[in-house]
Design an enzyme around this catalytic site. Sequence first.
Site, PDB file in Angstrom:
ATOM      1  N   CYS A 141      55.259 -49.211  43.671  1.00 35.22           N
ATOM      2  CA  CYS A 141      56.339 -49.782  42.855  1.00 35.22           C
ATOM      3  C   CYS A 141      56.200 -49.338  41.401  1.00 35.22           C
ATOM      4  O   CYS A 141      55.194 -49.636  40.739  1.00 35.22           O
ATOM      5  CB  CYS A 141      56.297 -51.298  42.962  1.00 35.22           C
ATOM      6  SG  CYS A 141      57.460 -52.148  41.881  1.00 35.22           S
ATOM      7  N   CYS A 144      56.059 -52.249  38.949  1.00 31.90           N
ATOM      8  CA  CYS A 144      54.745 -52.908  38.982  1.00 31.90           C
ATOM      9  C   CYS A 144      53.738 -52.158  38.122  1.00 31.90           C
ATOM     10  O   CYS A 144      52.949 -52.764  37.392  1.00 31.90           O
ATOM     11  CB  CYS A 144      54.247 -52.999  40.420  1.00 31.90           C
ATOM     12  SG  CYS A 144      55.304 -53.970  41.514  1.00 31.90           S
TER      13      CYS A 144
END
Length: 247
Positions: A141, A144
């Site tokens: 991600c 993230c």
Amino acid sequence: MGSVSSIRFICISLLFSNVYCFSTQRITPSSIASPTTCRTSSRSRLSLEMSLTADHPKSSPASDDMKNEKESAKLSAFRQQLERTLRRSSENESKQKQKKRQTQTQSESPVMKVESLQEYKTIVAEERNKITVVRFYATWCKACRAIKPKFYQLARMHPEISFVEVPVTEQNADLHQGLGIPTLPFGHIYHPDAGLVEEMKIGKANFGTFAKTMSWYADGFCELNGVGDCSNPLTEKKSDVKKIGLV
């Protein structure tokens, strides 16, 4: 008597004749060294010299050069092998040092990684002494990865708070589903007396709000719009989350 004397004379004559012949043979030049004997001795000496030469051949300059080249080649090969060994040893030592530094960094990390349901229960749900902040994320991600540095910096600023991160893996996918994680990255805040008190998205756009909310629990005060300050009179500690650009 006459015949006896004649016999004695003959015997004495023969005796002197043999002695004379013997003495003559011992002093003749042929008995000392004849040409045939000399030639035989020369051949013997020549054969001996040839056999000695065969056993110990004389080295020529060309053979000496070849020998020196071979020795130089062996020495060069030995040096190359030694250099490769030293280089390999240095590389292994460097890798070991790097691995040691990574291990130390991980052990000194302000954020604890949790990857199973049992660990989550023990470290997060059953914590009764500290506020616990959890970041749910995935390695693939981008959002993230973008907020990870700020999350770690926030953890260093608040050593009194327990910071935890939970990666999404095939083994713990049921953990995220059971906690109702709708998106990534996502954050939870747990209070030791009340359990889960906050849950929200913690993307780059709203990470400042998450950090500010966490600071309210850490400092013991909150802001209520239209009501005023509801600060805790027992403490004057306040977190300045603006220092790291979280808001």
